[in-house]
Design an enzyme around this catalytic site. Structure first.
Site, PDB file in Angstrom:
ATOM      1  N   THR A   1       0.851  -1.186   0.000  1.00 35.15           N
ATOM      2  CA  THR A   1       0.000   0.000   0.000  1.00 35.15           C
ATOM      3  C   THR A   1       0.886   1.236   0.000  1.00 35.15           C
ATOM      4  O   THR A   1       1.864   1.305   0.751  1.00 35.15           O
ATOM      5  CB  THR A   1      -0.956   0.068   1.209  1.00 35.15           C
ATOM      6  OG1 THR A   1      -1.570   1.364   1.254  1.00 35.15           O
ATOM      7  CG2 THR A   1      -0.247  -0.174   2.521  1.00 35.15           C
ATOM      8  N   ILE A   2       0.550   2.202  -0.840  1.00 30.34           N
ATOM      9  CA  ILE A   2       1.336   3.445  -0.844  1.00 30.34           C
ATOM     10  C   ILE A   2       1.012   4.279   0.400  1.00 30.34           C
ATOM     11  O   ILE A   2       1.726   5.224   0.712  1.00 30.34           O
ATOM     12  CB  ILE A   2       1.115   4.283  -2.127  1.00 30.34           C
ATOM     13  CG1 ILE A   2      -0.326   4.775  -2.240  1.00 30.34           C
ATOM     14  CG2 ILE A   2       1.550   3.524  -3.363  1.00 30.34           C
ATOM     15  CD1 ILE A   2      -0.527   5.821  -3.338  1.00 30.34           C
ATOM     16  N   ASP A   3      -0.047   3.922   1.123  1.00 32.04           N
ATOM     17  CA  ASP A   3      -0.413   4.682   2.326  1.00 32.04           C
ATOM     18  C   ASP A   3       0.516   4.396   3.505  1.00 32.04           C
ATOM     19  O   ASP A   3       0.524   5.144   4.480  1.00 32.04           O
ATOM     20  CB  ASP A   3      -1.852   4.353   2.749  1.00 32.04           C
ATOM     21  CG  ASP A   3      -2.880   4.855   1.751  1.00 32.04           C
ATOM     22  OD1 ASP A   3      -2.502   5.612   0.827  1.00 32.04           O
ATOM     23  OD2 ASP A   3      -4.064   4.501   1.885  1.00 32.04           O
ATOM     24  N   ARG A  22      -5.771   7.195   3.080  1.00 29.78           N
ATOM     25  CA  ARG A  22      -7.118   7.054   3.633  1.00 29.78           C
ATOM     26  C   ARG A  22      -7.160   7.146   5.156  1.00 29.78           C
ATOM     27  O   ARG A  22      -7.982   7.852   5.720  1.00 29.78           O
ATOM     28  CB  ARG A  22      -7.743   5.727   3.181  1.00 29.78           C
ATOM     29  CG  ARG A  22      -9.043   5.390   3.902  1.00 29.78           C
ATOM     30  CD  ARG A  22      -9.767   4.242   3.261  1.00 29.78           C
ATOM     31  NE  ARG A  22     -10.504   4.679   2.097  1.00 29.78           N
ATOM     32  CZ  ARG A  22     -11.209   3.858   1.316  1.00 29.78           C
ATOM     33  NH1 ARG A  22     -11.241   2.577   1.576  1.00 29.78           N
ATOM     34  NH2 ARG A  22     -11.860   4.327   0.287  1.00 29.78           N
ATOM     35  N   GLU A  63      -5.880  13.407   2.311  1.00 27.46           N
ATOM     36  CA  GLU A  63      -7.298  13.097   2.107  1.00 27.46           C
ATOM     37  C   GLU A  63      -7.893  12.377   3.320  1.00 27.46           C
ATOM     38  O   GLU A  63      -9.109  12.333   3.490  1.00 27.46           O
ATOM     39  CB  GLU A  63      -7.494  12.235   0.858  1.00 27.46           C
ATOM     40  CG  GLU A  63      -7.019  10.791   1.011  1.00 27.46           C
ATOM     41  CD  GLU A  63      -7.452   9.881  -0.141  1.00 27.46           C
ATOM     42  OE1 GLU A  63      -7.767  10.395  -1.216  1.00 27.46           O
ATOM     43  OE2 GLU A  63      -7.455   8.667   0.070  1.00 27.46           O
ATOM     44  N   LEU A 102       0.417   9.012  -8.521  1.00 32.96           N
ATOM     45  CA  LEU A 102       1.438   8.464  -7.624  1.00 32.96           C
ATOM     46  C   LEU A 102       1.486   6.942  -7.648  1.00 32.96           C
ATOM     47  O   LEU A 102       2.479   6.345  -7.249  1.00 32.96           O
ATOM     48  CB  LEU A 102       1.171   8.915  -6.173  1.00 32.96           C
ATOM     49  CG  LEU A 102       1.087  10.414  -5.899  1.00 32.96           C
ATOM     50  CD1 LEU A 102       0.934  10.649  -4.397  1.00 32.96           C
ATOM     51  CD2 LEU A 102       2.306  11.150  -6.433  1.00 32.96           C
TER      52      LEU A 102
END
Length: 406
Positions: free
Chosen positions: A131-133, A179, A238, A301
């Site tokens: 996950t890029i998060d 998120r 976000e 991204l």
């Protein structure tokens, strides 16, 4: 009987490095005499009568290694009561299911192999976390693959945007993905020396509102005006949308659509446009003339070319899949620590009593975070007299006050 094979699927959204994982896994299993099959559209393919299968050879695996995106089409499909295509596993003599994705993908893959074992189809499952998060709580606070490449691309765009702000003498209101956690926004804003960033973790002592976010941005604008700096970039994660009270979202005038999990589908709206509009409305109300423009750091991204860090990490994780499989380990996530040592991690070790995995957040109490927040530009008590030229009550725009309001 058909030659033994492994099956690779990708779930969720793209992240830089997926192809490096697929390439590494394919090469090492091909070397050991396995057929390597990739399944398009993730879990959707497992529940399809006509699954679209890509069989890998060395040439294709070697060609995709450093590319962005995914050679296998991805899908967010989450099965409910659909029937598994067991023939897919029997016919191809599948011995291992390699899943690439987040924790949802990992738990779904686990359930599928558990179901198959009840049907007397014995298949190992090893999951590669992505996950890029960067919000999966991996051991040793190791990053999830794709995060550093996505951050690097965000920094490239962020530096260009900041240069434009300086050249044009105006402001940009920027938003980026994340998120549940603000790792991307924090990393990009800090690397680009932006005067203001807003991440969900900042609001641990107060309820988040649109008004508070707007006041944080305007605090930075006024601070710079006082210092005769007439430009800047404010970056907002976000994730602030996801911790906002329902009342805020319902009354903000935005008609959100919602996904199957009840999350606002933020991909359908521009967060930067929303915040820029709200900032401009507040500036107009205050009689302050500052031009600002929105910039959205979104899907661009996710499929950029992976940087060296992620290529190395993804290679290690791909090799780790084979290592764990050879050791007879199944139903786990493959992880690597800071020494490069591979070990299995089980979902049950990450889940709470309700079976949920709490996201890994930015540690705002760390020395690094505290120093970064101190280095932002915002009104302090020493600025109040000068700030009265722009606002009647400058204490309402004091960073520390905003984040402690009842």
């Amino acid at each position: 009987m058909a030659s033994k094979s492994i099956l690779i699927i990708c779930g969720g959204g793209p992240a830089p490095g997926i192809n490096a994982v697929i390439s590494t896994v394919a090469k090492i299993f091909l070397k050991d005499g396995y057929r390597v099959l990739g399944l398009h559209e993730g879990f959707k393919g497992i529940f399809s009568d006509k699954p679209e299968i890509k069989e890998f050879d060395f040439a294709h695996a070697d060609r995709i290694f450093s590319r962005g995106g995914s050679t296998l089409i991805m899908s967010r499909f989450k099965p409910s009561d659909e029937k598994i295509n067991t023939e897919l596993f029997i016919k191809n003599n599948v011995k291992l299911l390699v899943s690439i994705g987040g924790d949802d993908t990992a738990s779904t893959a686990n359930r599928i192999t558990t179901y198959l074992s009840k049907e007397n189809i014995s298949i190992a499952n090893i999951h590669v976390p992505k996950t890029i998060d960067n919000d999966l709580p991996l051991p040793d606070r190791n990053p999830t693959f794709g995060f550093h490449s996505a951050k690097d691309e965000g920094v490239r765009i962020g530096n260009t945007t900041y240069e434009d702000a300086r050249t044009s003498q105006n402001w940009f209101v920027m938003s980026t993905m994340g998120r549940s956690a603000g790792h991307l926004a924090f990393g990009i804003a800090t690397s680009c020396h932006f005067p203001m960033m807003v991440i969900p973790e900042m609001f641990n002592n107060t309820e988040i509102t649109f008004d508070k976010v707007v006041r944080l941005i305007i605090s930075s604008m006024i601070k710079r005006k006082i210092e005769n700096i007439n430009y800047g970039v404010a970056l907002i994660s976000e994730g602030v949308f996801h911790i906002m009270p329902d009342s805020e979202l319902e009354n903000c005038g935005i008609n959100f659509t919602y996904d199957d999990h009840g999350h606002p589908e933020l991909g359908n709206v521009s967060k930067s446009h929303i915040f820029n509009m709200l900032v401009q409305l507040k500036l107009k109300e205050l009689g302050i003339s500052i031009k600002s423009r929105p910039v959205e750091l979104g899907y661009e991204l996710r499929c950029c070319r992976p940087i060296g860090f992620d290529l190395t990490l993804c290679t290690l994780l791909g090799l780790g899949v084979k290592k764990l499989y050879d050791e007879g380990i199944s139903g786990c996530i493959v992880t690597a620590n800071s020494k490069g040592e591979v070990s299995p991690l089980y979902l049950k070790d990450l889940q709470d009593g309700e079976g949920k995995i709490s996201p890994r957040l930015v540690d705002i109490n760390s020395e690094f975070a505290k120093l970064c927040f101190q280095n932002l530009h915002y009104l302090s008590e020493d600025d109040f007299d000068k700030a009265k030229e722009y606002v009647a009550h400058p204490e309402e725009y004091y960073f520390n006050n905003i984040l402690k309001e009842a």
